[in-house]
Motif scaffolding. Sequence first.
Motif, PDB file in Angstrom:
ATOM      1  N   GLN A 327       0.731  -1.253   0.126  1.00 58.74           N
ATOM      2  CA  GLN A 327      -0.097   0.028   0.074  1.00 58.74           C
ATOM      3  C   GLN A 327       0.996   1.247   0.004  1.00 58.74           C
ATOM      4  N   GLU A 328       1.821   1.026   0.723  1.00 57.15           N
ATOM      5  CA  GLU A 328       2.799   2.302   0.966  1.00 57.15           C
ATOM      6  C   GLU A 328       3.300   2.619  -0.655  1.00 57.15           C
ATOM      7  N   THR A 329       3.688   1.726  -1.478  1.00 60.42           N
ATOM      8  CA  THR A 329       4.051   2.199  -3.014  1.00 60.42           C
ATOM      9  C   THR A 329       3.074   2.541  -3.713  1.00 60.42           C
ATOM     10  N   ASP A 337      -0.152  11.062 -11.242  1.00 63.39           N
ATOM     11  CA  ASP A 337       0.813  10.156 -11.922  1.00 63.39           C
ATOM     12  C   ASP A 337       0.305   8.929 -12.468  1.00 63.39           C
ATOM     13  N   THR A 338       0.530   8.884 -13.831  1.00 63.89           N
ATOM     14  CA  THR A 338       0.017   7.621 -14.742  1.00 63.89           C
ATOM     15  C   THR A 338       0.863   6.490 -14.416  1.00 63.89           C
ATOM     16  N   ARG A 339       1.908   6.661 -13.982  1.00 64.14           N
ATOM     17  CA  ARG A 339       2.597   5.502 -13.326  1.00 64.14           C
ATOM     18  C   ARG A 339       1.850   4.313 -12.310  1.00 64.14           C
ATOM     19  N   ARG A 443      13.727   7.139 -10.016  1.00 64.48           N
ATOM     20  CA  ARG A 443      13.920   5.667 -10.424  1.00 64.48           C
ATOM     21  C   ARG A 443      12.950   4.883  -9.493  1.00 64.48           C
ATOM     22  N   HIS A 444      12.911   5.207  -8.255  1.00 63.61           N
ATOM     23  CA  HIS A 444      12.040   4.287  -7.422  1.00 63.61           C
ATOM     24  C   HIS A 444      10.509   4.253  -8.167  1.00 63.61           C
ATOM     25  N   LEU A 445       9.985   5.416  -8.535  1.00 62.51           N
ATOM     26  CA  LEU A 445       8.684   5.525  -9.068  1.00 62.51           C
ATOM     27  C   LEU A 445       8.452   4.848 -10.512  1.00 62.51           C
ATOM     28  N   ARG A 453      15.039  -1.573  -7.802  1.00 62.31           N
ATOM     29  CA  ARG A 453      14.894  -0.839  -6.461  1.00 62.31           C
ATOM     30  C   ARG A 453      16.301  -1.191  -5.255  1.00 62.31           C
ATOM     31  N   TYR A 454      16.071  -2.638  -5.127  1.00 63.37           N
ATOM     32  CA  TYR A 454      16.899  -3.061  -4.192  1.00 63.37           C
ATOM     33  C   TYR A 454      18.451  -2.550  -4.525  1.00 63.37           C
TER      34      TYR A 454
END
Length: 505
Positions: A327-329, A337-339, A443-445, A453-454
Amino acid sequence: MKKHNFLAVGFLASTLMLAGCSDSFLELESPTQVTIQDYFTTNEHVYEALIAAYDPLQWPDWNKEQYNPVNIMSDIMADDVWVGGQNKTDNQFWHLMMNYEALPTNCMSGIWTVAYSGVKRANDVLTYIGWAQKDITEDNQKLYEAEARVLRCFYYTWLWKFWGNIPYYTENLQPPYIHEQSKADDVYSSIVTDLEGALDLNALPMKATSDNLGRVTKAMAYMLYAEIVMYQNDESRYSKALDYMKAIITDGGYDLAEDYAGIWLESGEWNVESIFEINYKDDNAVRSYDNPLYAGGTILPRLISPYGWPDGTNERLQGWGFCPVRQETYDRYAEGDTRRDATCFNAAATKVEYTLRYQDTGLFLDKYIARSGYNADQKADADLNFNNNLRIYRFAETLLNAAELIARGAGAGDASDYLNRVHKRSGLTNTVEPTLDNIIEERHLEFVGEGKRYWDLVRTGKAATVLVPDKYSYRTNTWSESKKYLPIPQGEIDAAQGTLTQNNY
């Protein structure tokens, strides 16, 4: 239906080999079989071996022993998805990896096996080129060598990032098939030097033609170079990495796709943004549980789609409920934001009934979700034959790499333009300052679910403060430098006869 060009089709060396006796008077010439040394003396047959060197790219998601999709194996150790499944014992080694408590006897081993299979096949190609020099043009010799060396570097990069301290060799091993272990920094040095040598051959095209989609290109090799140099924090090579990113940007053959959501559809494969994808197909696909090394599709969509979902509803198919998106993502994305909706399928919002599994959030990774019709034309096991290509490098990453390298002082350039081209493609209109933190956040989004990400958290020193226990008590451990590398599978330790030292775990 989609036609995949240069899809690896398998290569059975056993049909080409005939063992000979050491005593000359016992040697016989078979009228029906040829030796490897005789077979690989033509351009055609070396090309077959080159195709075979691409095969292992397809195998990690299921190699008859483990489910190891490369992107998911990275992301479960980060902060965007949970592991899910039926419970904590379902693909238990995934859950252990997520909590940084993998054991040598219960850890990811499939990618180790697959990657070394790829290394072996790449080494074979380089050997065979020498045997066939009289039949291969100089241009093809250089092209095949460059492709094989880049593939070898790509496979070694999987091994280096996950395990660090590994055996590294460029000539295939002889019985008893053991080799000394190299330290992670030495492995990096070997990979980057080999990759530079492959690029120095100047044999690769910047972009593949339509009938060669899936083959190594110069742009793909440039992206691999930037990936390993930036992960190693090798400042001495930042300038060259930046030059490579600028070369891709100015070439004109690549650009951002206008529709972010469309990238992940079958129609979006190999679009203007795509630099490298691993091809999967459903057309007459024969990959099966008994023969997972056959050409065909991928099981990734089945793994990560909602369990018990009514097939065809919202054009999605059911899956096994792994890797629900946190959910946090979802909440991290700004309104507009369409992403967000292209990344997260909000199953909960549809009010469709499905079976909730462990760690369910109602959110699933839409980029690779099981879609209606995407395995319709397979001929074996439907689970294994979805035609979703795995996106490895996109032009968006080229732009963000360039922005980050400039921000790190690698050279001149408009980091703000590079960053905001990606940011505003999402539908957002504000301008973002090109600070390192902002670039990493972009980059994260941009890359949720793509296995980036990792590694970004580790290389930027953020892992120890971001990868910490959560409020749900799913992750109870904090990442530390001692957890950077996975434990080497115990079977490999045992087979190495004392030549491998186990990683910390």
